[in-house]
Write a protein that holds these residues in place. Structure first.
Motif, PDB file in Angstrom:
ATOM      1  N   THR A   6       0.834  -1.207   0.000  1.00 29.48           N
ATOM      2  CA  THR A   6       0.000   0.000   0.000  1.00 29.48           C
ATOM      3  C   THR A   6       0.867   1.255   0.000  1.00 29.48           C
ATOM      4  O   THR A   6       0.574   2.222  -0.717  1.00 29.48           O
ATOM      5  N   VAL A   7       1.941   1.254   0.793  1.00 28.78           N
ATOM      6  CA  VAL A   7       2.816   2.433   0.828  1.00 28.78           C
ATOM      7  C   VAL A   7       3.552   2.578  -0.506  1.00 28.78           C
ATOM      8  O   VAL A   7       3.738   3.695  -1.007  1.00 28.78           O
ATOM      9  N   LEU A   8       3.964   1.465  -1.097  1.00 27.70           N
ATOM     10  CA  LEU A   8       4.577   1.525  -2.428  1.00 27.70           C
ATOM     11  C   LEU A   8       3.604   2.120  -3.446  1.00 27.70           C
ATOM     12  O   LEU A   8       3.999   2.912  -4.313  1.00 27.70           O
TER      13      LEU A   8
ATOM     14  N   LEU B 172       3.545   5.840  -3.158  1.00 26.65           N
ATOM     15  CA  LEU B 172       4.696   6.432  -3.828  1.00 26.65           C
ATOM     16  C   LEU B 172       4.515   6.435  -5.347  1.00 26.65           C
ATOM     17  O   LEU B 172       4.799   7.426  -6.021  1.00 26.65           O
ATOM     18  N   ALA B 173       4.053   5.323  -5.879  1.00 28.91           N
ATOM     19  CA  ALA B 173       3.888   5.209  -7.330  1.00 28.91           C
ATOM     20  C   ALA B 173       2.843   6.180  -7.861  1.00 28.91           C
ATOM     21  O   ALA B 173       2.958   6.678  -8.987  1.00 28.91           O
ATOM     22  N   ALA B 174       1.835   6.480  -7.032  1.00 24.64           N
ATOM     23  CA  ALA B 174       0.764   7.387  -7.456  1.00 24.64           C
ATOM     24  C   ALA B 174       1.067   8.843  -7.123  1.00 24.64           C
ATOM     25  O   ALA B 174       0.277   9.733  -7.457  1.00 24.64           O
ATOM     26  N   GLY B 175       2.198   9.106  -6.466  1.00 20.44           N
ATOM     27  CA  GLY B 175       2.555  10.474  -6.131  1.00 20.44           C
ATOM     28  C   GLY B 175       1.808  11.032  -4.936  1.00 20.44           C
ATOM     29  O   GLY B 175       1.829  12.249  -4.708  1.00 20.44           O
ATOM     30  N   ARG B 176       1.167  10.175  -4.153  1.00 20.12           N
ATOM     31  CA  ARG B 176       0.496  10.664  -2.934  1.00 20.12           C
ATOM     32  C   ARG B 176       1.513  11.002  -1.849  1.00 20.12           C
ATOM     33  O   ARG B 176       1.235  11.793  -0.948  1.00 20.12           O
TER      34      ARG B 176
ATOM     35  N   THR C  57      14.668   5.738 -16.027  1.00 20.06           N
ATOM     36  CA  THR C  57      15.590   5.219 -15.022  1.00 20.06           C
ATOM     37  C   THR C  57      16.908   5.989 -15.095  1.00 20.06           C
ATOM     38  O   THR C  57      17.194   6.672 -16.087  1.00 20.06           O
ATOM     39  N   ARG C  58      17.702   5.823 -14.071  1.00 19.58           N
ATOM     40  CA  ARG C  58      19.026   6.448 -14.082  1.00 19.58           C
ATOM     41  C   ARG C  58      19.839   6.003 -15.300  1.00 19.58           C
ATOM     42  O   ARG C  58      20.415   6.857 -16.000  1.00 19.58           O
ATOM     43  N   PRO C  59      19.927   4.696 -15.603  1.00 19.85           N
ATOM     44  CA  PRO C  59      20.695   4.301 -16.800  1.00 19.85           C
ATOM     45  C   PRO C  59      20.160   4.929 -18.081  1.00 19.85           C
ATOM     46  O   PRO C  59      20.940   5.268 -18.990  1.00 19.85           O
ATOM     47  N   GLU C  60      18.846   5.088 -18.183  1.00 15.79           N
ATOM     48  CA  GLU C  60      18.269   5.700 -19.387  1.00 15.79           C
ATOM     49  C   GLU C  60      18.655   7.170 -19.493  1.00 15.79           C
ATOM     50  O   GLU C  60      18.929   7.675 -20.602  1.00 15.79           O
ATOM     51  N   LEU C  61      18.719   7.876 -18.379  1.00 17.52           N
ATOM     52  CA  LEU C  61      19.130   9.283 -18.411  1.00 17.52           C
ATOM     53  C   LEU C  61      20.620   9.403 -18.750  1.00 17.52           C
ATOM     54  O   LEU C  61      21.031  10.320 -19.475  1.00 17.52           O
TER      55      LEU C  61
ATOM     56  N   PRO D 287       8.668   3.649  -7.512  1.00 18.89           N
ATOM     57  CA  PRO D 287       9.734   2.867  -6.878  1.00 18.89           C
ATOM     58  C   PRO D 287       9.700   1.387  -7.228  1.00 18.89           C
ATOM     59  O   PRO D 287      10.440   0.598  -6.644  1.00 18.89           O
ATOM     60  N   GLY D 288       8.866   0.987  -8.180  1.00 15.27           N
ATOM     61  CA  GLY D 288       8.677  -0.427  -8.452  1.00 15.27           C
ATOM     62  C   GLY D 288       9.825  -1.107  -9.156  1.00 15.27           C
ATOM     63  O   GLY D 288       9.911  -2.332  -9.178  1.00 15.27           O
ATOM     64  N   GLN D 289      10.724  -0.338  -9.766  1.00 20.15           N
ATOM     65  CA  GLN D 289      11.854  -0.929 -10.469  1.00 20.15           C
ATOM     66  C   GLN D 289      13.095  -0.940  -9.576  1.00 20.15           C
ATOM     67  O   GLN D 289      13.191  -0.187  -8.616  1.00 20.15           O
ATOM     68  N   LYS D 290      14.043  -1.796  -9.911  1.00 20.39           N
ATOM     69  CA  LYS D 290      15.279  -1.870  -9.121  1.00 20.39           C
ATOM     70  C   LYS D 290      16.108  -0.612  -9.284  1.00 20.39           C
ATOM     71  O   LYS D 290      16.721  -0.126  -8.332  1.00 20.39           O
TER      72      LYS D 290
END
Length: 372
Positions: A68-70, A73-77, A143-147, A181-184
């Protein structure tokens, strides 16, 4: 406030008031969900994301599980970024812009002094911001690698240290925020697109001080300065601007600030606040939130919590409001086993009382948890 003062009634009162202010006493704060807690606490340290999510759950009356907390975060709440001290923290999204503007000036200036050692120029900083903003425009996340790849494609190759420095600065600048935050790998979005609403307090330092005191009091001026990474002149400006939302009290021979009207609790309420032992996560604000932890910790044991003073805070065991040990976990496919490592001997009765918090931790994880 050393270990000999542990049984002093005024030391116990400081601990109880801090636990109540932090929402760690049932019913003391009207925080139902993780977003309520983030708003009430102003910010919660979150360099260990899993620990921060547990910290939020412990303080919410609904005790949401990790999933639920994840989702929040994913929804920007709730939002994870660097609003103070250059440290990752979770806040309410509407507070992130003003809080970052008020509390990142010193950390950004200090970080900028390291750029020559990293081979970073002002032109590189500007180019990186332009590339990252363009890559994330239109509500995108990367993601960081993509940037890093986007920068390289645009003719700005970056090594790992350079990438870390630039992304940190862009988060403190509130150009970007941590997103799903769902990705590594870390995922980023444009701050102005990820955050739907933003507040603009009349006096940012006054707002920060007022809410920090409400969420952690009793605190000293020095506690505020260390947590917010502000010079004492700015702290005093904030205290003045906070006005009658805070008041000064004296306990155990020390001067503290508390939210107005919160210090007058009965002895029975002190006992109630300290009655239930707690398992708190690493980096919890019950220890991170203060420059001096002496009321709740014999600081000769601090090295047991932060081995080698490496900045990594272990999960802590709290009994009677005192930090009396650390704990660790070992997970299998079906069970999490929690092991207590007390600083000194704890009684069998106290260990039995810790079985309840262990089960609560299992419910947060969505699995069975047992005490070793």
């Amino acid at each position: 406030m050393g270990p000999t003062a542990a049984a002093d009634p005024e030391i116990r009162r400081i601990r109880a008031l801090r636990l109540r202010a932090q929402g760690l006493v049932p019913g003391a704060r009207d925080w139902r969900t993780a977003p309520d807690v983030a708003r009430g606490m102003l910010a919660i340290q979150a360099q260990d994301g899993a620990a921060a999510r547990f910290a939020l759950s412990l303080r919410a009356s609904e005790h949401p599980d990790d999933a639920t907390v994840l989702a929040d975060l994913a929804a920007g709440r709730i939002t994870r970024n660097r609003p103070a001290r250059g440290t990752l923290q979770i806040t309410a999204p509407e507070d992130l812009h003003w809080l970052s503007a008020a509390l990142t000036v010193r950390s950004r200036a200090e970080a900028a002094k390291r750029r020559p050692q990293l081979g970073i120029t002002d032109a590189m900083m500007a180019d990186a911001e332009r590339i990252v903003r363009a890559e994330l425009a239109g509500g995108g996340t990367r993601t960081r690698p993509e940037l890093v790849a986007a920068c390289a494609d645009a003719g700005l190759p970056l090594d790992n240290s350079q990438t870390g420095h630039i992304l940190r600065d862009l988060t403190e600048l509130m150009a970007i925020v941590f997103a799903d935050p769902g990705q590594k790998a870390d995922v980023f979005a444009l701050a102005d697109e990820w955050i739907g609403e933003r507040r603009d307090p009349e006096h940012a330092l006054g707002e920060a001080v007022s809410r920090f005191v409400a969420a952690r009091g009793p605190v000293t001026r020095q506690d505020i300065g260390k947590w917010a990474y502000l010079p004492m002149g700015a702290v005093d400006e904030g205290i003045d601007a906070a006005g009658d939302t805070v008041e000064r009290i004296t306990l155990a021979g020390n001067r503290f600030l508390v939210a107005r009207g919160t210090a007058d609790v009965a002895d029975s309420q002190v006992d109630e606040a300290l009655a239930r032992p707690l398992l708190l996560p690493g980096f919890d604000e019950y220890i991170i939130g203060y420059g001096s932890r002496a009321p709740q910790l014999d600081e000769t044991f601090l090295s047991r919590i932060v081995p080698g003073r490496n900045g990594v805070f272990k999960p802590i065991v709290v009994v009677d409001g005192e930090i009396v040990g650390t704990w660790s976990r070992k997970a299998t496919a079906k069970t999490v086993t929690v092991t207590i490592e007390p600083f000194t001997r704890i009684t069998a009765a106290t260990k039995r009382r810790l079985e309840g918090p262990v089960r609560d931790y299992g419910r947060f994880l969505g699995t069975a948890a047992v005490l070793a």
